[in-house]
Design a protein around this motif. Structure first.
Motif, PDB file in Angstrom:
ATOM      1  N   GLU A  93      -5.641  56.885 -44.064  1.00  0.00           N
ATOM      2  CA  GLU A  93      -6.865  57.596 -43.716  1.00  0.00           C
ATOM      3  C   GLU A  93      -6.525  58.748 -42.789  1.00  0.00           C
ATOM      4  N   LYS A  94      -7.115  59.908 -43.055  1.00  0.00           N
ATOM      5  CA  LYS A  94      -6.868  61.083 -42.228  1.00  0.00           C
ATOM      6  C   LYS A  94      -7.330  60.812 -40.798  1.00  0.00           C
ATOM      7  N   GLN A  95      -6.502  61.195 -39.852  1.00  0.00           N
ATOM      8  CA  GLN A  95      -6.822  60.998 -38.445  1.00  0.00           C
ATOM      9  C   GLN A  95      -7.585  62.202 -37.912  1.00  0.00           C
ATOM     10  N   THR A  96      -8.127  62.048 -36.703  1.00  0.00           N
ATOM     11  CA  THR A  96      -8.754  63.173 -36.003  1.00  0.00           C
ATOM     12  C   THR A  96      -8.273  63.160 -34.554  1.00  0.00           C
ATOM     13  N   PHE A 105       0.016  63.779 -34.592  1.00  0.00           N
ATOM     14  CA  PHE A 105      -1.174  64.120 -35.373  1.00  0.00           C
ATOM     15  C   PHE A 105      -1.223  65.620 -35.676  1.00  0.00           C
ATOM     16  N   GLU A 157     -10.902  67.744 -36.554  1.00  0.00           N
ATOM     17  CA  GLU A 157      -9.932  68.027 -37.606  1.00  0.00           C
ATOM     18  C   GLU A 157      -9.151  69.302 -37.293  1.00  0.00           C
ATOM     19  N   SER A 178      -1.558  58.557 -51.444  1.00  0.00           N
ATOM     20  CA  SER A 178      -1.602  58.216 -50.029  1.00  0.00           C
ATOM     21  C   SER A 178      -2.860  57.413 -49.737  1.00  0.00           C
ATOM     22  N   LYS A 209       1.319  66.480 -41.629  1.00  0.00           N
ATOM     23  CA  LYS A 209       0.272  66.548 -42.647  1.00  0.00           C
ATOM     24  C   LYS A 209      -0.247  65.171 -43.045  1.00  0.00           C
ATOM     25  N   ASP A 210       0.635  64.175 -43.075  1.00  0.00           N
ATOM     26  CA  ASP A 210       0.169  62.843 -43.474  1.00  0.00           C
ATOM     27  C   ASP A 210      -0.774  62.239 -42.442  1.00  0.00           C
ATOM     28  N   LYS A 211      -0.856  62.835 -41.263  1.00  0.00           N
ATOM     29  CA  LYS A 211      -1.786  62.361 -40.231  1.00  0.00           C
ATOM     30  C   LYS A 211      -2.999  63.280 -40.096  1.00  0.00           C
ATOM     31  N   ASN A 212      -2.770  64.619 -40.179  1.00  0.00           N
ATOM     32  CA  ASN A 212      -3.888  65.548 -39.984  1.00  0.00           C
ATOM     33  C   ASN A 212      -4.547  65.988 -41.292  1.00  0.00           C
ATOM     34  N   GLY A 213      -3.908  65.721 -42.424  1.00  0.00           N
ATOM     35  CA  GLY A 213      -4.488  66.047 -43.715  1.00  0.00           C
ATOM     36  C   GLY A 213      -4.461  67.511 -44.097  1.00  0.00           C
TER      37      GLY A 213
END
Length: 190
Positions: free
Chosen positions: A31-34, A140, A168, A28, A144-148
């Motif tokens: 970039e992880k979002q917040t 978000f 986060e 992936s 998971k692909d947005k919040n990690g």
């Protein structure tokens, strides 16, 4: 004919090399979002930049005025009053996704919250927390692909998302878990 053969070999070699490069890429690259990257509207229609919550612990909760869990407003307000000076913010997002339990306008929701529970924590404009029209904040929170961290479904009203000081996602609590649950309180204090 010879040139055609050389061109075909060159293309095959190029395609082969590109395949190897692609295989070596990380799974992936997103970039992880917040939470801090979002801007929303509050119940009055004013802009609310969630970046203003940097450095604070946040509980995001989807709310409804005609739900069996609606009395949780009182506990949310109690938590907010007790811990807001220690870095806690509760952010409510009214949603009408579950059995039409939030049918009111933003103005009606604001009046209901103030008159019935004395809500002083930030309440945002009514949004959708699931389905095709899901608000980006909830995309978000649930993907998971947005919040990690994890995938989750918003199962009902008053689901709680705990967000750390960096914006986060930390943990999700379903509606049955009261806002004053010791695990949540310990997280706030920790």
């Amino acid at each position: 004919m010879k040139n055609l053969f050389i061109s075909a070999c060159g293309l095959l070699l190029l395609w082969s090399c590109q395949g190897q490069i692609t295989q070596n890429k990380p799974e992936s690259t997103m970039e992880k979002q917040t939470l801090h990257q979002f801007k929303v509207k509050d119940l009055s229609g004013n802009d609310f930049d969630l970046a203003s919550l940097k450095g604070k612990k946040v509980i995001v909760v989807n709310t409804a005025s005609k739900c069996g869990y609606t009395p949780q407003y009182e506990q949310l307000e109690t938590l907010y009053k007790e811990y807001k000076d220690k870095g806690l913010v509760i952010v409510g997002f009214p949603a009408n996704n579950f059995l039409w339990q939030e049918p009111g306008t933003n103005e009606e929701i604001a009046t209901f919250c103030q008159l019935n529970y004395g809500v002083t924590f930030p309440m945002m404009s009514k949004i959708s927390v699931k389905g095709k029209d899901m608000d980006p904040v909830y995309q978000f929170l649930t993907q998971k692909d947005k919040n990690g961290i994890l995938d989750s479904d918003v199962k009902w009203n008053f689901q709680k998302y705990l967000i750390n000081e960096k914006g986060e996602l930390v943990k999700v609590y379903y509606s049955k878990t009261l806002p004053t649950d010791p695990e949540i309180v310990n997280w706030i204090k920790g």
